[in-house]
Design a protein around this motif. Structure first.
Motif, PDB file in Angstrom:
ATOM      1  N   MET A 125      26.523   2.859  69.627  1.00 17.29           N
ATOM      2  CA  MET A 125      27.013   2.143  70.903  1.00 17.29           C
ATOM      3  C   MET A 125      28.359   1.855  70.311  1.00 17.29           C
ATOM      4  O   MET A 125      28.770   1.470  68.980  1.00 17.29           O
ATOM      5  CB  MET A 125      26.418   0.700  70.951  1.00 17.29           C
ATOM      6  N   ARG A 126      29.491   2.038  71.146  1.00 16.61           N
ATOM      7  CA  ARG A 126      30.782   1.568  70.773  1.00 16.61           C
ATOM      8  C   ARG A 126      31.028   0.356  71.443  1.00 16.61           C
ATOM      9  O   ARG A 126      30.819  -0.013  72.763  1.00 16.61           O
ATOM     10  CB  ARG A 126      31.766   2.814  71.527  1.00 16.61           C
ATOM     11  N   VAL A 127      31.636  -0.528  70.730  1.00 17.90           N
ATOM     12  CA  VAL A 127      31.991  -1.796  71.049  1.00 17.90           C
ATOM     13  C   VAL A 127      33.300  -2.434  70.827  1.00 17.90           C
ATOM     14  O   VAL A 127      33.886  -1.720  69.700  1.00 17.90           O
ATOM     15  CB  VAL A 127      31.055  -3.109  70.373  1.00 17.90           C
ATOM     16  N   LYS A 128      33.751  -3.560  71.255  1.00 16.95           N
ATOM     17  CA  LYS A 128      35.191  -3.830  71.101  1.00 16.95           C
ATOM     18  C   LYS A 128      34.895  -5.352  69.978  1.00 16.95           C
ATOM     19  O   LYS A 128      34.167  -5.860  70.369  1.00 16.95           O
ATOM     20  CB  LYS A 128      35.910  -4.196  72.205  1.00 16.95           C
ATOM     21  N   ASP A 129      35.561  -5.172  68.911  1.00 13.76           N
ATOM     22  CA  ASP A 129      35.436  -6.353  68.035  1.00 13.76           C
ATOM     23  C   ASP A 129      36.529  -7.593  68.762  1.00 13.76           C
ATOM     24  O   ASP A 129      37.172  -7.400  69.865  1.00 13.76           O
ATOM     25  CB  ASP A 129      35.812  -5.958  66.821  1.00 13.76           C
ATOM     26  N   ALA A 132      39.719  -6.535  69.997  1.00 15.79           N
ATOM     27  CA  ALA A 132      39.957  -5.340  71.022  1.00 15.79           C
ATOM     28  C   ALA A 132      39.863  -4.146  70.380  1.00 15.79           C
ATOM     29  O   ALA A 132      40.182  -3.125  70.951  1.00 15.79           O
ATOM     30  CB  ALA A 132      40.770  -5.646  71.887  1.00 15.79           C
ATOM     31  N   ALA A 133      39.757  -4.087  69.104  1.00 16.54           N
ATOM     32  CA  ALA A 133      39.515  -2.535  68.342  1.00 16.54           C
ATOM     33  C   ALA A 133      38.100  -2.284  68.753  1.00 16.54           C
ATOM     34  O   ALA A 133      36.973  -2.924  68.731  1.00 16.54           O
ATOM     35  CB  ALA A 133      39.734  -2.877  67.035  1.00 16.54           C
ATOM     36  N   GLN A 134      38.053  -0.762  69.088  1.00 18.64           N
ATOM     37  CA  GLN A 134      36.783  -0.181  69.191  1.00 18.64           C
ATOM     38  C   GLN A 134      36.156   0.162  67.812  1.00 18.64           C
ATOM     39  O   GLN A 134      36.731   0.722  67.051  1.00 18.64           O
ATOM     40  CB  GLN A 134      36.735   1.054  69.995  1.00 18.64           C
ATOM     41  N   ARG A 135      34.817   0.282  67.638  1.00 15.94           N
ATOM     42  CA  ARG A 135      33.996   0.598  66.738  1.00 15.94           C
ATOM     43  C   ARG A 135      32.614   0.897  67.236  1.00 15.94           C
ATOM     44  O   ARG A 135      32.118   0.509  68.241  1.00 15.94           O
ATOM     45  CB  ARG A 135      33.974  -0.745  65.460  1.00 15.94           C
ATOM     46  N   THR A 136      31.991   1.528  66.345  1.00 13.50           N
ATOM     47  CA  THR A 136      30.519   2.143  66.575  1.00 13.50           C
ATOM     48  C   THR A 136      29.590   1.406  65.580  1.00 13.50           C
ATOM     49  O   THR A 136      29.776   1.455  64.404  1.00 13.50           O
ATOM     50  CB  THR A 136      30.537   3.779  66.401  1.00 13.50           C
TER      51      THR A 136
END
Length: 151
Positions: A125-129, A132-136
């Protein structure tokens, strides 16, 4: 057999796979209809291969199509179990068997068996930390979820 119905690279590929029965594949073994009465399946297969050629599909692509179909049939033979340390997760039974369903499907798909197992047993899943940076992130799939994802 079907391999006799095709020449060249297609026939070579079918010979490499070896003779198989519908009983060798979980997806096909579920059917009560094993044979089509009054049909010559080898002849029908040869007609299909010839038709693909008549439509301009090169032998190399026909082999890729057949490999993809065979890979799907092999995926149906993949059996999942819960890992010893995670009853909510899943892993492939016999995942280290070089002749097992996972290894065969991976080879036909052009991927490594551990990568295919991850694709089947984990959800990415790709989520925002908080910045607001995306991480998987990955989450283990349960055995029923892995079966559903495979099917």
């Amino acid at each position: 057999g079907l391999e006799a119905a095709a020449a060249g690279p297609v026939g070579d590929f079918l010979r490499e796979l070896g003779a198989r029965s519908h009983r060798d594949f979980a997806y096909l073994a579920r059917s009560s209809q094993a044979e089509l009465t009054g049909r010559d399946e080898a002849e029908d297969f040869a007609t299909t291969i010839k038709a693909m050629g008549a439509f301009g599909i090169p032998d190399s692509e026909v082999v890729e199509i057949l490999a993809a179909v065979h890979a799907v049939m092999q995926l149906g033979n993949v059996v999942f179990k819960a890992p010893a340390n995670n009853s909510e997760g899943s892993e492939v039974e016999g995942r280290d068997d070089p002749n097992g369903a996972l290894a065969t499907a991976a080879k036909l798909l052009g991927v490594e068996p551990p990568d295919l197992e991850v694709a089947l047993c984990q959800r990415m899943m790709r989520v925002k930390d908080e910045r607001a940076a995306q991480r998987t992130i990955s989450q283990s799939r349960s055995v029923p979820q892995a079966k559903d994802g495979r099917d």
